[in-house]
Design a protein around this motif. Structure first.
Motif, PDB file in Angstrom:
ATOM      1  N   CYS A   1      30.534 -14.581  39.494  1.00 52.37           N
ATOM      2  CA  CYS A   1      29.902 -15.212  40.659  1.00 52.37           C
ATOM      3  C   CYS A   1      28.805 -16.168  40.203  1.00 52.37           C
ATOM      4  N   ARG A   2      28.914 -17.397  40.631  1.00 54.16           N
ATOM      5  CA  ARG A   2      27.939 -18.451  40.355  1.00 54.16           C
ATOM      6  C   ARG A   2      27.931 -19.350  41.581  1.00 54.16           C
ATOM      7  N   PHE A   3      26.888 -20.076  41.773  1.00 51.51           N
ATOM      8  CA  PHE A   3      26.821 -21.068  42.849  1.00 51.51           C
ATOM      9  C   PHE A   3      27.341 -20.478  44.170  1.00 51.51           C
ATOM     10  N   ASP A   4      26.817 -19.308  44.515  1.00 53.36           N
ATOM     11  CA  ASP A   4      27.320 -18.616  45.709  1.00 53.36           C
ATOM     12  C   ASP A   4      27.009 -19.362  47.006  1.00 53.36           C
ATOM     13  N   ALA A   5      26.037 -20.252  46.970  1.00 48.28           N
ATOM     14  CA  ALA A   5      25.717 -21.007  48.184  1.00 48.28           C
ATOM     15  C   ALA A   5      26.706 -22.155  48.396  1.00 48.28           C
ATOM     16  N   TRP A   6      27.558 -22.400  47.426  1.00 46.46           N
ATOM     17  CA  TRP A   6      28.572 -23.454  47.554  1.00 46.46           C
ATOM     18  C   TRP A   6      29.833 -22.837  48.150  1.00 46.46           C
ATOM     19  N   THR A   7      30.271 -23.339  49.285  1.00 48.46           N
ATOM     20  CA  THR A   7      31.457 -22.787  49.941  1.00 48.46           C
ATOM     21  C   THR A   7      32.640 -22.766  48.974  1.00 48.46           C
ATOM     22  N   SER A   8      32.751 -23.834  48.167  1.00 50.16           N
ATOM     23  CA  SER A   8      33.904 -23.936  47.274  1.00 50.16           C
ATOM     24  C   SER A   8      33.854 -22.896  46.154  1.00 50.16           C
ATOM     25  N   GLU A   9      32.695 -22.388  45.848  1.00 52.83           N
ATOM     26  CA  GLU A   9      32.552 -21.497  44.693  1.00 52.83           C
ATOM     27  C   GLU A   9      32.393 -20.034  45.075  1.00 52.83           C
ATOM     28  N   PHE A  10      32.066 -19.777  46.342  1.00 54.61           N
ATOM     29  CA  PHE A  10      31.781 -18.410  46.769  1.00 54.61           C
ATOM     30  C   PHE A  10      33.038 -17.545  46.658  1.00 54.61           C
ATOM     31  N   ASP A  11      32.910 -16.407  46.008  1.00 52.71           N
ATOM     32  CA  ASP A  11      34.063 -15.527  45.778  1.00 52.71           C
ATOM     33  C   ASP A  11      33.741 -14.144  46.357  1.00 52.71           C
ATOM     34  N   PHE A  12      34.156 -13.942  47.602  1.00 50.56           N
ATOM     35  CA  PHE A  12      33.789 -12.702  48.286  1.00 50.56           C
ATOM     36  C   PHE A  12      34.441 -11.487  47.622  1.00 50.56           C
ATOM     37  N   ARG A  13      35.657 -11.675  47.119  1.00 55.50           N
ATOM     38  CA  ARG A  13      36.343 -10.529  46.483  1.00 55.50           C
ATOM     39  C   ARG A  13      35.556 -10.057  45.265  1.00 55.50           C
ATOM     40  N   ALA A  14      35.017 -11.006  44.526  1.00 54.46           N
ATOM     41  CA  ALA A  14      34.226 -10.614  43.344  1.00 54.46           C
ATOM     42  C   ALA A  14      32.980  -9.844  43.777  1.00 54.46           C
ATOM     43  N   TRP A  15      32.376 -10.281  44.865  1.00 57.15           N
ATOM     44  CA  TRP A  15      31.193  -9.567  45.371  1.00 57.15           C
ATOM     45  C   TRP A  15      31.572  -8.161  45.844  1.00 57.15           C
ATOM     46  N   GLU A  16      32.720  -8.071  46.524  1.00 60.11           N
ATOM     47  CA  GLU A  16      33.168  -6.748  47.000  1.00 60.11           C
ATOM     48  C   GLU A  16      33.445  -5.804  45.825  1.00 60.11           C
ATOM     49  N   GLU A  17      34.109  -6.374  44.807  1.00 57.73           N
ATOM     50  CA  GLU A  17      34.397  -5.564  43.610  1.00 57.73           C
ATOM     51  C   GLU A  17      33.101  -5.111  42.948  1.00 57.73           C
ATOM     52  N   ALA A  18      32.167  -6.042  42.868  1.00 57.13           N
ATOM     53  CA  ALA A  18      30.877  -5.731  42.239  1.00 57.13           C
ATOM     54  C   ALA A  18      30.187  -4.613  43.014  1.00 57.13           C
ATOM     55  N   ALA A  19      30.237  -4.714  44.344  1.00 60.02           N
ATOM     56  CA  ALA A  19      29.582  -3.696  45.174  1.00 60.02           C
ATOM     57  C   ALA A  19      30.233  -2.334  44.944  1.00 60.02           C
ATOM     58  N   ARG A  20      31.575  -2.352  44.908  1.00 58.10           N
ATOM     59  CA  ARG A  20      32.299  -1.082  44.679  1.00 58.10           C
ATOM     60  C   ARG A  20      31.897  -0.467  43.345  1.00 58.10           C
ATOM     61  N   SER A  21      31.767  -1.328  42.340  1.00 60.54           N
ATOM     62  CA  SER A  21      31.429  -0.814  41.004  1.00 60.54           C
ATOM     63  C   SER A  21      30.041  -0.177  40.975  1.00 60.54           C
ATOM     64  N   CYS A  22      29.211  -0.563  41.950  1.00 60.01           N
ATOM     65  CA  CYS A  22      27.848   0.003  42.014  1.00 60.01           C
ATOM     66  C   CYS A  22      27.757   1.107  43.074  1.00 60.01           C
ATOM     67  N   GLY A  23      28.902   1.451  43.662  1.00 59.22           N
ATOM     68  CA  GLY A  23      28.885   2.473  44.711  1.00 59.22           C
ATOM     69  C   GLY A  23      28.259   1.983  46.002  1.00 59.22           C
ATOM     70  N   LEU A  24      28.366   0.678  46.240  1.00 60.57           N
ATOM     71  CA  LEU A  24      27.776   0.116  47.463  1.00 60.57           C
ATOM     72  C   LEU A  24      28.867  -0.476  48.353  1.00 60.57           C
ATOM     73  N   ASP A  25      28.557  -0.577  49.625  1.00 63.69           N
ATOM     74  CA  ASP A  25      29.427  -1.257  50.568  1.00 63.69           C
ATOM     75  C   ASP A  25      28.591  -2.368  51.209  1.00 63.69           C
ATOM     76  N   LEU A  26      28.990  -3.611  50.997  1.00 64.74           N
ATOM     77  CA  LEU A  26      28.167  -4.745  51.450  1.00 64.74           C
ATOM     78  C   LEU A  26      27.869  -4.679  52.937  1.00 64.74           C
ATOM     79  N   GLU A  27      28.896  -4.283  53.699  1.00 66.61           N
ATOM     80  CA  GLU A  27      28.722  -4.229  55.148  1.00 66.61           C
ATOM     81  C   GLU A  27      27.700  -3.161  55.531  1.00 66.61           C
ATOM     82  N   GLU A  28      27.816  -2.014  54.867  1.00 62.97           N
ATOM     83  CA  GLU A  28      26.857  -0.936  55.155  1.00 62.97           C
ATOM     84  C   GLU A  28      25.426  -1.367  54.831  1.00 62.97           C
TER      85      GLU A  28
END
Lengths: 625, 258
Positions: free
Chosen positions: A531-558
């Motif tokens: 994940c880099r340049f997350d403020a750029w629509t073209s670069e934002f990768d939500f799946r990577a963020w979700e995976e990252a959250a899972r790896s930390c035992g977090l749920d972004l929505e929660e």
């Protein structure tokens, strides 16, 4: 070990033919400070590409202030775009400053501007590219001191392990004091830990490593930061505030970029702070009190600044420029002084209730492009909840004035996901846009040649620290999407364009706004997943963020959608802009009841607590009506 | 409709002088060192800002956007340097070209420094169309024997056209209309120095890199990584006659820096 200070432009130059927009990396712009003799060297970093970071006024102010000091030098650095950083890694070229093309790792200190939450992964990318350890705990005695500040510092906890110190509030004076402190501590041969203790003595400076996070029944799950046992640091670090704002240089931007940048104009900060009290607005709470520059200063410095820079547009910037008590005098003075030079005077966005007939004539000189207003909500009830304090009549009058004065394109900013929002409020956005369009057609005429159009931009409310909505949970993404579709369905006229923020981007922004220090593991995991340049629509990768959250035992929505109890100690409670928690709680209760709170620059004090806490007061040049 | 609002300009557009009535100051400048990497649009805005800083009495168009009346010679490829770039600026009043040049020099970064200025005929065609003869030099490393490269270029020239990909678009350059001459030499370090003389016109031009890429492809060799491309002459050519950009101008101002 500190990297040696040397000019390494010869390592970057061969890469220039192979990257997009090589002008990002050229330096030597008109007005850049070429003499960087130090011996103390600071590098200000805006962790995004040049064209996004260069317009930042905060960086410009600090750059000038440090460079003006004897024995101190300040350079700039922006994050290279992905093509360049890939080449740099491939060829072993470290991240360099612009002015001296010196490795970032050779500087005494590095200052990050935290313009928004989504810059978090870019901060790690910057440090990694520079070859500097990502966390404060991993750095050696000689490594640069990593500083941060800016609008998003109000919850810097998810990045707290990265920073050696965070400067809260106005940085004009504190950056120089902090640099002097680092210089002196190094000269005395202090250890890194003792140097950081010394830094904590500079007012407005938060040193995260001197605080522990405690989670108990009185906190949220993120806990609260308390002084580490044995450390003599304040429980709450109060922000710095420049009292005599008019004594600071009105035009901070002296560097004229070669390439087109996102705000390619001269900016002049006409006032700082806003006391309107919009309940969603973090800047409105954290930049208090209101301090205006006198009209004569704005006009004379603006004209001088234009002559010195060669820009063909000047933007009178602030949180709410049309609230300046001498706004009309400023606009008229500018237009008279600049007549016939093809120069445009612009204002970022106008308040509906202070955009009068005369102001409509004075803004933008001869050019009538688009005009932006921010009603924020589609119904009076909801505007009262958010304390926007503008009415339907204000909008109609402002729109009529603007169309009559020659504008044809109107842009309206709204938010969805505001507390107590219903479908009726969302539909109200469409009705409001239609009403503005109708007014345009009445004034200008109907038919395609009239050129009347309205665009509405709809953001998602991200509850921010130090606002009355800081306890609120963010609207869940599925519901955000449903309301966005409802709005799209309700807008029937083709002359109305609708754009809206991505629900997933807002979700990550919301999570980063809410998390405490433990959130760093999420930021790091996301960066490790690319994940880099997350403020750029073209670069934002939500799946990577979700995976990252899972790896930390977090749920972004929660995380983002969690409500905090009104009485809980918040993760950011140890850094304060001076606004009292009691005031914010009271404002929250008034919001729920739909009761508005007046602006203390027009009526009496509303008890936000800033003036007594900081020993400051509003500075209004004329009379606000 | 509401009351008429005060207009920001005291002169009605129809009463302003037309472009042809305004003095036309031609300025020659370089594009060098790291500013060779400045794209054409960025160069335009940079030069316009230099002119504003210099305080020259530039004329502003009567259109919606109120732009400076300025025309530039054709765009350089990003990364190419030049010793012969030009712009024509319409002024609202005639001023001493030496003073104009001096003020411009003082407000322009050294890497795009102006070095000559003079008034030229008001009704000459636009610079980009008029300067139709463009000569280039390209510095390469010791990429291959000079003779081999010369033969490859000659073969490409004999074929009469070059096809290449620009982005995702297929492009064809008619060499019979664009390539006037070429040479390949060797410097003392064994590096190659290639001269490419070209003609350009409406929609037709040849960039030396395109010709060299084709030549290296023909030789089955990889194109050199970062050739040093330099534009060293831009003139007007008509029926074989060369007209210099300042031909016919009196009082040509020259910089002391060059």
């Amino acid at each position: 070990m500190r990297a040696p200070r040397e000019n390494l432009f010869h390592l970057i130059e061969p890469l220039l033919p192979h990257v997009e927009h090589p002008s990002r990396y050229l330096n030597h712009e008109w007005g850049a400070c070429e003499e960087q003799d130090g011996p103390f060297h600071l590098c200000m970093v805006y962790a995004d590409v040049y064209e996004v970071g260069q317009p930042n006024l905060g960086v410009a102010i600090l750059y000038n202030n440090v460079n003006a000091r004897e024995g101190m030098s300040c350079e700039r650095c922006y994050l290279p775009w992905k093509d360049m950083s890939a080449l740099m890694r491939e060829r072993g070229v470290p991240l360099l400053s612009l002015e001296g093309a010196a490795p970032l790792a050779s500087f005494d200190a590095i200052g990050f501007t935290l313009a928004h939450e989504l810059v978090a992964t870019n901060v790690l990318e910057t440090l990694d590219l520079a070859g500097i350890a990502l966390t404060s705990a991993e750095r050696d005695v000689d490594d640069p001191i990593i500083l941060a500040g800016g609008p998003s510092a109000w919850n810097c906890e998810p990045l707290a392990p990265v920073f050696d110190a965070v400067l809260l509030g106005d940085g004009e004076e504190s950056i120089v004091e902090v640099c002097a402190c680092i210089r002196d501590a190094r000269a005395e041969g202090l250890s890194r830990a003792d140097l950081l203790r010394r830094l904590a003595l500079v007012p407005g400076t938060y040193v995260p490593s001197l605080y522990d996070v405690v989670v108990d029944e009185g906190t949220t799950r993120w806990g609260r930061a308390v002084p580490r046992a044995g450390e003599d640091v304040p429980e709450v670090v109060l922000k710095r505030c420049v009292n005599d704002f008019a004594a600071t240089p009105a035009v901070a931007q002296r560097i004229v970029p070669y390439m087109g940048i996102v705000q390619d104009r001269l900016s002049l900060e006409v006032l700082r702070g806003c006391a309107r009290g919009c309940r969603f607005c973090q800047a409105g709470m954290t930049y208090r009190p209101v301090r205006e520059r006198p009209a004569e200063q704005v006009v004379s410095c603006g004209v001088e600044g234009l002559l010195a820079s060669g820009h063909d547009e000047i933007s009178l910037t602030s949180l709410s420029t049309t609230d300046h008590s001498q706004c009309e005098a400023i606009l008229n003075g500018m237009n008279v002084a600049l007549e016939g030079r093809g120069i445009r005077v612009s204002i970022p966005s106008q308040r509906l209730d202070s955009f009068g007939v005369d102001m409509a004539a004075a803004v933008a000189g001869g050019k009538r492009g688009g005009l932006t207003f921010a009603p924020e909500a589609g119904s009076q009830r909801l505007r009262d909840v958010i304390n926007k304090n503008v009415t339907e009549e204000d909008l109609e009058r402002a729109a009529r004035n603007a169309f009559a004065a020659g504008w044809r394109r109107m842009k309206l900013y709204f938010m969805i996901g505001l507390p107590t929002e219903t479908d009726e409020d969302v539909v109200g956005i469409a009705r409001m846009a239609e009403r503005v369009l109708e007014i345009g057609r009445e004034v200008v005429g109907r038919g395609p040649k009239s050129g009347v159009s309205v665009s509405i931009s709809v953001a998602v409310l991200v509850p921010k620290p130090y606002t009355p909505f800081q306890w609120v949970g963010q609207l869940r993404p599925d519901e955000v999407r449903r309301r966005q579709q409802l709005l799209l369905h309700e807008v029937r006229d083709r002359a109305i364009r609708v754009s809206y923020h991505d629900a997933d981007v807002s979700l990550v922004e919301g999570a980063l706004s809410k998390m405490g220090r433990a959130g760093f593991s999420l930021v790091r995991a996301a960066w490790e997943r690319g994940c880099r340049f997350d403020a750029w629509t073209s670069e934002f990768d939500f799946r990577a963020w979700e995976e990252a959250a899972r790896s930390c035992g977090l749920d972004l929505e929660e995380v983002a959608c969690e409500e905090f109890p009104l009485t809980a100690a918040l993760p950011w409670g140890h850094t304060s802009p001076g606004v009292s928690m009691g005031y914010l709680q009271r404002e929250w209760r008034r919001a729920v009841e739909g009761v508005t709170t007046p602006d203390c620059t027009r009526e009496s004090c509303t008890g936000c607590g800033v003036c007594p806490a900081l020993g400051v007061h509003n500075v209004i040049q004329g009379v606000r009506s | 409709m509401s009351d008429p609002r005060p207009q920001p300009f005291s002169v009605r557009p129809q009463d302003l002088p037309t472009k042809a009535e305004l003095p036309r100051l031609r300025v020659a400048y370089v594009k060098d060192s790291r500013l060779a990497y400045l794209g054409h649009l960025d160069l335009i805005s940079t030069v316009e800002r230099c002119i504003r800083r210099a305080g020259l009495p530039f004329s502003v168009g009567n259109g919606f956007a109120r732009r400076m009346r300025i025309q530039f010679s054709s765009a350089l490829p990003v990364g190419a340097s030049s010793c012969c770039e030009y712009f024509d600026l319409r002024l609202t009043k005639r001023m001493d070209p030496q003073e104009a040049l001096g003020r411009l020099e003082a407000s322009t970064p050294r890497a795009i420094a102006p070095y000559r200025a003079a008034y030229v005929g008001s009704r000459l065609p636009a610079l980009e169309a008029w300067l139709n003869r463009v000569d280039w030099s390209v510095g390469l490393g010791p990429a291959c024997p000079a003779d081999e490269l010369f033969d490859a270029i000659r073969e490409i020239a004999r074929r009469g056209e070059v096809r290449y990909l620009r982005g995702e678009k297929d492009k064809v350059v008619d060499l019979t209309r664009t390539l006037c001459g070429y040479s390949v030499g060797e410097d003392e370090t064994g590096g190659l120095s290639v001269g490419v003389d070209t003609l350009c016109g409406a929609g037709v031009s040849l960039r030396p890199q395109v010709l060299l890429d084709a030549a290296f492809a023909l030789m089955g060799r990889p194109a050199p990584d970062a050739p040093r491309v330099r534009r060293h002459r831009q003139v007007h050519e008509e029926d074989g006659r060369i007209v210099e950009p300042f031909c016919g101008s009196d009082a040509i101002a020259t910089s002391s820096l060059f």
